[in-house]
Write an enzyme that holds these catalytic residues in place. Structure first.
Site, PDB file in Angstrom:
ATOM      1  N   VAL A 227       0.834  -1.196   0.000  1.00  0.00           N
ATOM      2  CA  VAL A 227       0.000   0.000   0.000  1.00  0.00           C
ATOM      3  C   VAL A 227       0.869   1.247   0.000  1.00  0.00           C
ATOM      4  CG1 VAL A 227      -1.659   1.340   1.340  1.00  0.00           C
ATOM      5  CG2 VAL A 227      -2.016  -1.088   1.008  1.00  0.00           C
ATOM      6  N   GLY A 229      -0.404   4.758  -1.826  1.00  0.00           N
ATOM      7  CA  GLY A 229      -1.376   5.851  -1.680  1.00  0.00           C
ATOM      8  C   GLY A 229      -2.688   5.388  -1.092  1.00  0.00           C
ATOM      9  N   ASN A 230      -2.928   4.083  -1.117  1.00  0.00           N
ATOM     10  CA  ASN A 230      -4.169   3.498  -0.601  1.00  0.00           C
ATOM     11  C   ASN A 230      -5.403   3.945  -1.399  1.00  0.00           C
ATOM     12  OD1 ASN A 230      -5.398   1.791   1.363  1.00  0.00           O
ATOM     13  ND2 ASN A 230      -6.197   3.602   2.414  1.00  0.00           N
ATOM     14  N   ARG A 883     -34.765  21.785  -4.665  1.00  0.00           N
ATOM     15  CA  ARG A 883     -34.693  23.153  -5.203  1.00  0.00           C
ATOM     16  C   ARG A 883     -35.423  23.290  -6.554  1.00  0.00           C
ATOM     17  NH1 ARG A 883     -28.728  25.800  -4.935  1.00  0.00           N
ATOM     18  NH2 ARG A 883     -29.326  27.884  -4.275  1.00  0.00           N
ATOM     19  N   PHE A 885     -38.564  22.422  -7.108  1.00  0.00           N
ATOM     20  CA  PHE A 885     -39.806  21.712  -6.793  1.00  0.00           C
ATOM     21  C   PHE A 885     -40.693  21.456  -8.016  1.00  0.00           C
ATOM     22  CE2 PHE A 885     -43.517  20.988  -3.983  1.00  0.00           C
ATOM     23  CZ  PHE A 885     -42.901  20.340  -2.925  1.00  0.00           C
ATOM     24  N   GLU A1232     -34.284  29.460  -5.039  1.00  0.00           N
ATOM     25  CA  GLU A1232     -34.455  28.385  -6.019  1.00  0.00           C
ATOM     26  C   GLU A1232     -34.352  28.815  -7.476  1.00  0.00           C
ATOM     27  OE1 GLU A1232     -38.330  27.796  -4.102  1.00  0.00           O
ATOM     28  OE2 GLU A1232     -37.996  25.695  -4.577  1.00  0.00           O
TER      29      GLU A1232
HETATM   30  C1  LIG Z   1     -11.019   9.554  -6.198  1.00  0.00           C
HETATM   31  C2  LIG Z   1     -10.120   8.800  -7.125  1.00  0.00           C
HETATM   32  C3  LIG Z   1     -10.012   9.232  -8.435  1.00  0.00           C
HETATM   33  C4  LIG Z   1      -9.191   8.534  -9.317  1.00  0.00           C
HETATM   34  N1  LIG Z   1      -9.121   8.946 -10.597  1.00  0.00           N
HETATM   35  C5  LIG Z   1      -8.357   8.262 -11.478  1.00  0.00           C
HETATM   36  C6  LIG Z   1      -8.281   8.631 -12.840  1.00  0.00           C
HETATM   37  O1  LIG Z   1      -8.913   9.590 -13.267  1.00  0.00           O
HETATM   38  N2  LIG Z   1      -7.493   7.904 -13.659  1.00  0.00           N
HETATM   39  C7  LIG Z   1      -6.768   6.838 -13.208  1.00  0.00           C
HETATM   40  O2  LIG Z   1      -6.034   6.250 -13.984  1.00  0.00           O
HETATM   41  N3  LIG Z   1      -6.834   6.468 -11.946  1.00  0.00           N
HETATM   42  C8  LIG Z   1      -7.608   7.140 -11.063  1.00  0.00           C
HETATM   43  N4  LIG Z   1      -7.680   6.732  -9.772  1.00  0.00           N
HETATM   44  C9  LIG Z   1      -6.944   5.530  -9.390  1.00  0.00           C
HETATM   45  C10 LIG Z   1      -5.582   5.848  -8.827  1.00  0.00           C
HETATM   46  O3  LIG Z   1      -4.779   6.461  -9.767  1.00  0.00           O
HETATM   47  C11 LIG Z   1      -4.950   4.559  -8.425  1.00  0.00           C
HETATM   48  O4  LIG Z   1      -5.773   4.013  -7.425  1.00  0.00           O
HETATM   49  C12 LIG Z   1      -3.575   4.781  -7.866  1.00  0.00           C
HETATM   50  O5  LIG Z   1      -2.672   5.174  -8.825  1.00  0.00           O
HETATM   51  C13 LIG Z   1      -3.078   3.534  -7.196  1.00  0.00           C
HETATM   52  O6  LIG Z   1      -1.922   3.871  -6.474  1.00  0.00           O
HETATM   53  P1  LIG Z   1      -1.850   3.731  -4.905  1.00  0.00           P
HETATM   54  O7  LIG Z   1      -0.468   4.001  -4.516  1.00  0.00           O
HETATM   55  O8  LIG Z   1      -2.855   4.548  -4.225  1.00  0.00           O
HETATM   56  O9  LIG Z   1      -2.224   2.192  -4.779  1.00  0.00           O
HETATM   57  P2  LIG Z   1      -2.558   1.366  -3.507  1.00  0.00           P
HETATM   58  O10 LIG Z   1      -4.021   1.430  -3.225  1.00  0.00           O
HETATM   59  O11 LIG Z   1      -1.673   1.753  -2.400  1.00  0.00           O
HETATM   60  O12 LIG Z   1      -2.185  -0.074  -4.086  1.00  0.00           O
HETATM   61  C14 LIG Z   1      -2.794  -0.518  -5.258  1.00  0.00           C
HETATM   62  C15 LIG Z   1      -2.483  -1.959  -5.625  1.00  0.00           C
HETATM   63  O13 LIG Z   1      -1.263  -2.007  -6.321  1.00  0.00           O
HETATM   64  C16 LIG Z   1      -0.378  -2.918  -5.717  1.00  0.00           C
HETATM   65  N5  LIG Z   1       0.943  -2.317  -5.740  1.00  0.00           N
HETATM   66  C17 LIG Z   1       1.245  -1.029  -5.447  1.00  0.00           C
HETATM   67  N6  LIG Z   1       2.553  -0.824  -5.630  1.00  0.00           N
HETATM   68  C18 LIG Z   1       3.078  -1.994  -6.027  1.00  0.00           C
HETATM   69  C19 LIG Z   1       4.381  -2.404  -6.380  1.00  0.00           C
HETATM   70  N7  LIG Z   1       5.381  -1.560  -6.322  1.00  0.00           N
HETATM   71  N8  LIG Z   1       4.572  -3.679  -6.752  1.00  0.00           N
HETATM   72  C20 LIG Z   1       3.549  -4.549  -6.793  1.00  0.00           C
HETATM   73  N9  LIG Z   1       2.303  -4.216  -6.471  1.00  0.00           N
HETATM   74  C21 LIG Z   1       2.059  -2.962  -6.102  1.00  0.00           C
HETATM   75  C22 LIG Z   1      -0.870  -3.112  -4.317  1.00  0.00           C
HETATM   76  O14 LIG Z   1      -0.536  -4.390  -3.862  1.00  0.00           O
HETATM   77  C23 LIG Z   1      -2.346  -2.909  -4.468  1.00  0.00           C
HETATM   78  O15 LIG Z   1      -2.958  -4.138  -4.803  1.00  0.00           O
HETATM   79  C24 LIG Z   1      -8.465   7.396  -8.865  1.00  0.00           C
HETATM   80  C25 LIG Z   1      -8.580   6.973  -7.543  1.00  0.00           C
HETATM   81  C26 LIG Z   1      -9.402   7.655  -6.672  1.00  0.00           C
HETATM   82  C27 LIG Z   1      -9.522   7.185  -5.271  1.00  0.00           C
END
Ligand SMILES: Cc1cc2nc3c(=O)[nH]c(=O)nc-3n(C[C@H](O)[C@H](O)[C@H](O)COP(=O)(O)OP(=O)(O)OC[C@H]3O[C@@H](n4cnc5c(N)ncnc54)[C@H](O)[C@@H]3O)c2cc1C
Ligand code: FES
Length: 1299
Positions: A227, A229-230, A883, A885, A1232
């Site tokens: 994880v 950015g989660n 809003r 109605f 409204e």
């Molecule tokens: C509100 C929102 C809007 C978004 N909009 C877009 C969008 O417009 N376009 C788009 O493309 N994406 C979008 N996303 C998705 C976002 O870009 C991806 O969720 C993000 O890039 C994943 O990266 P993370 O670090 O958060 O992943 P995490 O949630 O931390 O992990 C993601 C997965 O990848 C695996 N992983 C991570 N790093 C590694 C590694 N080094 N080796 C092996 N496995 C790994 C993990 O095991 C996990 O299963 C959006 C997400 C959200 C929440």
């Protein structure tokens, strides 16, 4: 850590506003600040990070930060719920760039949502920090520097454009900011070299420090996610029911944070955040020759719109790639560009092309569970190589793509012969897919029309989804985008070839060139014009743009909402269990597993309701808990109370309900009509002789328009805290509602106690828009029943998903019409039927249907009219007030047939509007008199101020010169009747106390929903008592101080409560007058002291009986309204015919609101409602499964307007010299009306589509429904690609054997 992290607890499913800023040294080793979404941020990931929340930025107790001050003083907060998030986004940007560009500013706010303001005032505050000047706020002459037209303003009028005064602002002094935490610097220097373990109740978080350790851990826990950015794992765990007992965080490992520039490209660590990747690419592009950076540019283009800044700040490059989501914006372009992945496994490292992981077509290929991605290599582009990335999403920014693509072609040297080609698509299947066969086939072809034709057919055959895959229209749209993107790539490459070698490559026709430019978000320019009050005492605040009374507290995070109330001893949290069937008998409810859950206290069902569970306000009941059967998906069946919100939700998920499905299941209006399923009564309005009129008209047209529903999307979800007081069955109910008296009544009835035992309190509400009346009553009753049973305080804060699922919204609407008209454009007869989808219980549906009927004429005189309105009873969650109605829906139907008549007669829509507009003293269809003078003035001023006619000519000219991009312009008038239909609904009361120190405590029955009612009431009291506003305080609205108050609805709050406040103050002044007369030179404090000593009562109630409104439906006559507001709006848009995307270019609004009590608040209401109207008419789309399950249950699926959606030029003028004898200080209620004017964008889009269709010789009459999404626009702009798709579908997918 500065401020309280718990106050960063966020807004719902996925946070719509960032509320904290992370100042991090690690892993980047340089000082930087990031905004982030608190709800997605695992607490363990904050090791080595300083967190600043809005409270840490500034507060009223210490120093208010310039960002907070300016946001408040520029009127950038209404309900205030989004404001801390806005503050944090701006603050973060300023910490990194003290003098940002306007582009940086709009990018910083792209991920923040506001449902109230329409963003304009927030952006005004932002502009005050920007380097370049983008606005002319300070021009008091009323003539904006943006106006290039001739002088638009009457020189006699004293108008103002100043809503705030920049001279009052504290300067932004970066040296005054909190220093970068030295602890972090020390930490960075002496990084602990040990693995960290964080153990929670159910989870372990492990943070290793080097690659070997990471590989060992991954070998030991192959299923544990890494994880960073989660942003992918977080939502899956929170909402997808996924659980991981062990989580590994690779953020501290140097190999995964590497940034290396090599001779052939860039190598970036997998844990690099997307924001960092963006910065690195931008930097590389600025340094390297253009030829080498084409891939970088294409990736950067995708990154600009991927998520919002808060997501990009934490989401990692590796996470985006490895998740292999179909919606990844990076994978198609990285795969097409031959990027390489550096992978590692215990004892082995390897390098593979990224495209390999999609080779099997489902994205399962190649990477083993225990393998990790270390870094990604993005190569330089080569000579003769062209790369592009495309995406189309439901909203241009901060929305997952509908479809995207990455494409690359390499030509044989010096030719246009394809040597290598790769095409990848996202959004088409379950993961990124490659058009392999297409690419192989095309190698060796020349880049010309024949190749295009072949490529389009091949790519459709290889990639396009079969029509039935997952919903016809969406699939059709995706398929169209698949070919349209390739066509766009084809044009781009042709144009680039021309630049390289103009002699041999002619490039593309001039009229095609504009489609190569994507729409960009620019800092909007705006102007607001109002009549400045003349000859008024400087102390009198009425008519002045006074800041929202809670503005500063909104911005500092000190404003309290229900979820912020301190916890009460022994408090329990409640989670609801809802029905998963639309119509079914409940066979059994098994809560045994739920009761075993940690911290679970009890289960609450209908059997626990001491008295009323079913409220019979009309024929069908409103129900607290379903007893024997369920009538919609999302109906509350029971609830769990536990010691924490998390435990309550975990247990709620374990309650098992068995159902037996009942027939029929009615979901749509069409099904309701078929089953004759309606709430009674049906309503009819008739005037003249319709049948005879149809015999004499020149032409008749018939049609049907569908208007989709709308989710309120108030930022504060439904919230209640019920506290039993332990004596005499008393209970305090703190609730986010528009109608405390009603909540009191419902709670008392459900508990079987008199109303005098239930004290209902509302300090402020984080947005409501009609959605917090009956629904809040039911939810408050759920909490109160639980509090009563457990004898504990119970808090219920609905999650965004539950709120959207349970509470209903604006009624979906169908209007069927037959209209008779003359060739000169005169409308002679209308015969119409309106159907609204009321959902499963009546709520206010019949009333909404009535209002839609009473307001259907909008601004037009219709001599012969027969209209029916039906409220359909279905198995959807019950719909409610919103809003406008009913007016926004029925008036859209009216404006649609107006445009149809224009199409039929060949006259312009504005001509038809003008010809049929009310002109002199006339009568509505229900015989209420109206004087339309101000309607005509608004229309004329709007035509003039928008320079409508000259811009229409310019639009035509643009359309002649551009084939794939078209502009459209439309102007729409509005008559908005004000009234609640019955006298008792508009009565109001106020209570004013004067204390012996001269301070005043003001109370009235109105609720602060963001509409600034308390600010206005203090303005009223200040004028009446002739004291400064600072002497007057408003604490809360409560049933203990003002009983039986009517709901704050229907734009009426200020009108009616203002009268009551005025009455109370006048009573007090009458009592004080003899004392003032005796001592005219004395001051307020002297008089109050004297009054007290003379035993004069210093407390008074005020009362307003309400407006004399009535409607006799039998006769079809009445005075259901007291007065009329008028307005007009002109909007201009540009569409991209290949994608259906559009850009709102300019909107001019002229609105008659009488004499504004507070122009800043009122203009804020107009703009906020207008932008909500843009949402209704062009983007907000509710989607249900065939079984009636709402799919769109959060900001990720349901898109409300964001900063990128507001017009680039946004001008609002209040009509001058308008008086209203019926309301306080000649004002008019404005909450409204502005929403309907959002339809000017709908009709501008229609105008653009018409221009496309005319040019292509397509059928003149066509129907566009609301919301007019990109999908519909694309479908209406038929071209060779859509024809090709139709032919292709007929050829392949109609044969059952085709796979
Ligand atoms: C509100 C929102 C809007 C978004 N909009 C877009 C969008 O417009 N376009 C788009 O493309 N994406 C979008 N996303 C998705 C976002 O870009 C991806 O969720 C993000 O890039 C994943 O990266 P993370 O670090 O958060 O992943 P995490 O949630 O931390 O992990 C993601 C997965 O990848 C695996 N992983 C991570 N790093 C590694 C590694 N080094 N080796 C092996 N496995 C790994 C993990 O095991 C996990 O299963 C959006 C997400 C959200 C929440
Ligand atoms: S002020 Fe932005 S959501 Fe209410």
């Amino acid at each position: 850590m500065r401020g309280q992290l718990e106050k960063t607890e966020v807004l719902g499913k996925i946070n719509t506003a960032s509320k904290c800023v992370l100042s991090s040294l690690f892993p980047l080793m340089f000082q930087r600040h990031y905004s982030a979404n608190a709800c997605l941020l695992p607490i363990c990931s904050l090791y080595g990070v300083a967190v600043t929340t809005v409270e840490g930025v500034g507060s009223t107790k210490s120093r208010v930060h310039p960002v907070q001050e300016r946001l408040a003083k520029c009127h950038g907060s209404q309900c205030g719920f989004c404001t801390p998030g806005m503050v944090m986004s701006i603050y973060t940007l300023l910490r990194n760039y003290p003098e940002p560009t306007s582009e940086q500013m709009t990018a910083a706010l792209a991920g923040n949502l506001c449902r109230c303001t329409g963003y304009r005032p927030i952006l005004d505050a932002c502009k005050t920090f920007c380097k370049e000047s983008v606005c002319c706020q300070s021009k008091a002459s009323g003539k904006c520097c943006l106006d290039h037209e001739e002088d638009l303003f009457d020189k006699e009028e004293k108008v103002s454009t100043r809503l705030f005064s920049p001279d009052e602002f504290q300067p932004l002094d970066p040296t005054q900011e909190l220093i970068f935490p030295p602890e972090l610097m020390r930490m960075a220097e002496n990084q602990p070299k040990r693995t960290l373990f964080f153990h929670g109740e159910r989870m372990t978080w492990i943070s290793p420090v080097n690659l070997d350790e990471l590989l060992d851990l991954k070998a030991a826990y192959p299923k544990a996610p890494l994880v960073v950015g989660n942003t992918n794992v977080g939502p899956e765990m929170k909402f997808g029911g996924m659980f991981h007992p062990v989580v590994i965080s690779p953020a501290r490992i140097p190999d995964l944070n590497v940034v290396k520039c090599t001779g052939d490209g860039l190598t970036l660590g997998a844990a690099c955040s997307l924001s960092l990747v963006k910065d690195i690419l931008r930097n590389a592009i600025s340094k390297l020759p253009e030829e080498k950076t084409k891939i970088f540019r294409a990736v950067l283009k995708q990154l600009r719109t991927l998520g919002g800044e808060q997501i990009r700040n934490v989401a990692s490059l590796g996470g985006n790639i490895i998740s292999r989501k179909s919606t990844s914006d990076l994978n198609p372009i990285l795969a097409a560009s031959n990027c390489m992945l550096n992978l590692a496994l215990k004892g082995r490292k390897r390098r593979i092309p990224l495209s390999d992981i999609f080779a099997d077509g489902v994205g399962n290929n190649t990477i083993m569970p225990e393998e990790i991605l270390v870094s990604v290599h993005i190569p330089h582009s080569r000579k003769g190589e062209y790369i592009s990335a495309f995406r189309q999403a439901p909203r241009r920014e901060n929305a997952l793509p509908t479809t995207n693509a990455g494409m690359r072609v390499l030509f044989e040297e010096g030719t246009d012969k394809i040597k290598d080609l790769s095409i990848f698509y996202g959004g088409a299947a379950s993961t990124t897919v490659c058009a392999k066969k297409t690419c192989w086939t095309l190698i060796g072809r020349y880049w010309n029309e024949q190749m295009l034709d072949e490529a389009s057919r091949l790519v459709l055959k290889e990639i396009a989804l079969p029509g039935s895959a997952c919903g016809g229209k969406v699939v059709e749209y995706k398929n169209t985008l698949i070919v349209s993107f390739f066509y766009r790539f084809f044009l781009e490459v042709l144009q680039s070839l021309k630049t390289m070698d103009p002699c041999h490559n002619p490039g593309i026709p001039m009229e095609y060139e504009s489609v190569l430019q994507d729409f960009q978000t620019k800092m909007p320019q705006s102007i607001q014009i109002y009549q400045a009050s003349q000859s008024q005492s400087p102390q009198d605040p009425v008519g002045r743009p006074i800041m929202h009374q809670s503005g500063i507290k909104h911005a500092t995070g000190e404003a309290i909402y229900i979820d912020d109330l301190p916890s009460v001893d022994g408090e329990l949290f409640l989670a609801v269990v809802t029905s998963s069937r639309a119509h079914a008998k409940i066979m059994s409810v098994d809560a045994s597993e739920a009761l075993k859950g940690p911290g679970v206290f009890d289960i609450i069902t209908a059997n626990d309701v001491p008295a009323t569970n079913e409220f019979h306000y009309s024929s069908d009941p409103e129900i607290i808990f379903a007893r024997d059967k369920v009538i919609c998906v999302g109906q509350i069946v029971c609830a769990v109370v536990a010691d924490s919100d998390v435990h309550a939700k975990q247990a709620a998920a374990k309650v098992k309900i068995k159902y037996e499905v009942l027939e029929p299941v009615i979901l749509t209006i069409e099904e309701a009509i078929k089953h004759n399923s309606f709430f009674e009564p049906k309503r009819k309005l008739e005037q003249g002789n319709v049948d005879r009129a149809f015999e004499t008209v020149d032409g008749i047209l018939e049609g049907e328009v569908h208007v989709g529903g709308q989710e309120h999307f108030y930022m504060e979800t439904q919230s209640v805290l019920a506290i039993p007081r332990g004596e005499d069955k008393e209970m305090d109910v703190f609730v986010s509602t528009q109608h405390p008296a009603f909540i009191q009544e419902m709670v008392a009835a459900s508990l079987g106690v008199p109303a005098n035992r239930i004290m209902c309190h509302v300090k402020r509400v984080g947005g409501a828009f009609g959605g917090k009346i009956l629904k809040s009553g039911l939810l408050a009753s759920v909490a109160a029943v639980a509090a009563n049973k457990t004898n504990r305080a119970v808090r219920l804060i609905l999650s965004r998903g539950d709120d959207m699922l349970i509470t209903g919204g604006r009624h979906p609407f169908i209007g069927k019409y037959k209209v008779g008209f003359m060739n000169d454009g005169r409308i002679r007869a209308v015969d119409a039927k309106y159907y609204i989808n009321g959902g499963c219980t009546p709520d206010e549906s019949v009333l909404v249907a009535e209002v839609s009927l009473l307001k259907m004429d909008n601004a037009y005189k219709i001599p012969n009219l027969r209209c029916w309105a039906y409220a359909c009873k279905t198995n959807l969650p019950s719909n409610t007030a919103f809003r406008g109605f009913g007016f926004p829906q029925s008036a859209l139907v009216t404006e649609t047939w107006i445009t149809d008549i224009a199409d039929k007669t060949g006259l312009s829509p504005e001509k038809i509007r003008e010809i049929n507009m009310y002109k002199e003293d006339e009568q509505t269809p229900f015989k209420q008199k109206l004087d339309p003078q101000n309607l005509i003035r608004c229309w004329n001023e709007c035509v003039e101020k928008s320079a409508y006619h000259s811009r229409k000519t310019a639009v035509k000219e643009f359309n002649k010169q551009n084939y794939w991009k078209k502009k459209g312009i439309a102007i729409v008038p509005m008559k908005f009747p004000f009234g609640l239909g019955t006298r008792y609904l508009s009565q109001a009361a106020a209570l004013v106390h004067i204390y012996t120190d001269g301070s005043v405590l003001l109370t009235h029955g109105g609720i602060e929903l963001g509409q600034g009612i308390h600010t206005k009431m203090i303005q009223v009291a200040s004028r009446e008592l002739n004291i400064p506003m600072s002497y007057i305080h408003f604490r809360e609205t409560s049933t203990t101080t003002v009983p039986n108050a009517c709901a704050s609805v229907g734009s009426a709050g200020t009108d009616v409560n203002g009268m009551a406040v005025k009455d109370a103050c006048q009573t007090l002044m009458k009592r004080l007058q003899p004392i003032i007369n005796k001592n005219p030179k004395g001051n307020w404090n002297d008089w109050i002291k004297e009054a007290f000593e003379q035993s004069v009562s210093l407390s008074a109630t005020g009362y307003f009986r309400g407006y004399n409104e009535n409607m006799d439906w039998e006769k079809g006559e009445g005075q259901p309204f007291t007065y009329f507001l008028y307005g007009a709006a002109c909007s201009e848009v540009e569409i991209n015919c290949l994608t259906g995307d559009h850009k709102n270019l300019r909107t001019d609004i002229v609105m008659d609101i009488g004499c504004s009590i507070n122009p800043a608040v009122d203009i804020g209401q107009i703009e906020g409602a207008f932008v909500q109207g843009i949402g209704l008419y062009t983007m907000e789309e509710l989607k249900y499964s065939p079984e009636g399950v709402l799919y769109t249950r959060g900001p990720d699926q349901y898109k409300i307007p964001a900063v990128c959606d507001i017009p680039e030029q946004f001008r609002v003028s209040l009509l001058s010299s308008s008086q209203n004898p019926y309301a306080i200080y000649a004002s008019k209620g404005i909450g409204e009306a502005g929403l309907f004017l959002g339809c000017s964008v709908f009709f501008a889009l229609r105008d653009a589509v018409t221009s496309v269709r005319n040019e292509r010789g397509l059928k003149k009459t066509f129907t566009l429904n609301s919301p007019l999404t990109a999908e519909q626009i694309r479908a209406a702009c038929e071209d060779d690609f859509t024809k090709m798709l139709n032919a292709f579908q007929a050829l392949y997918w109609n044969f059952p054997d085709f796979v």
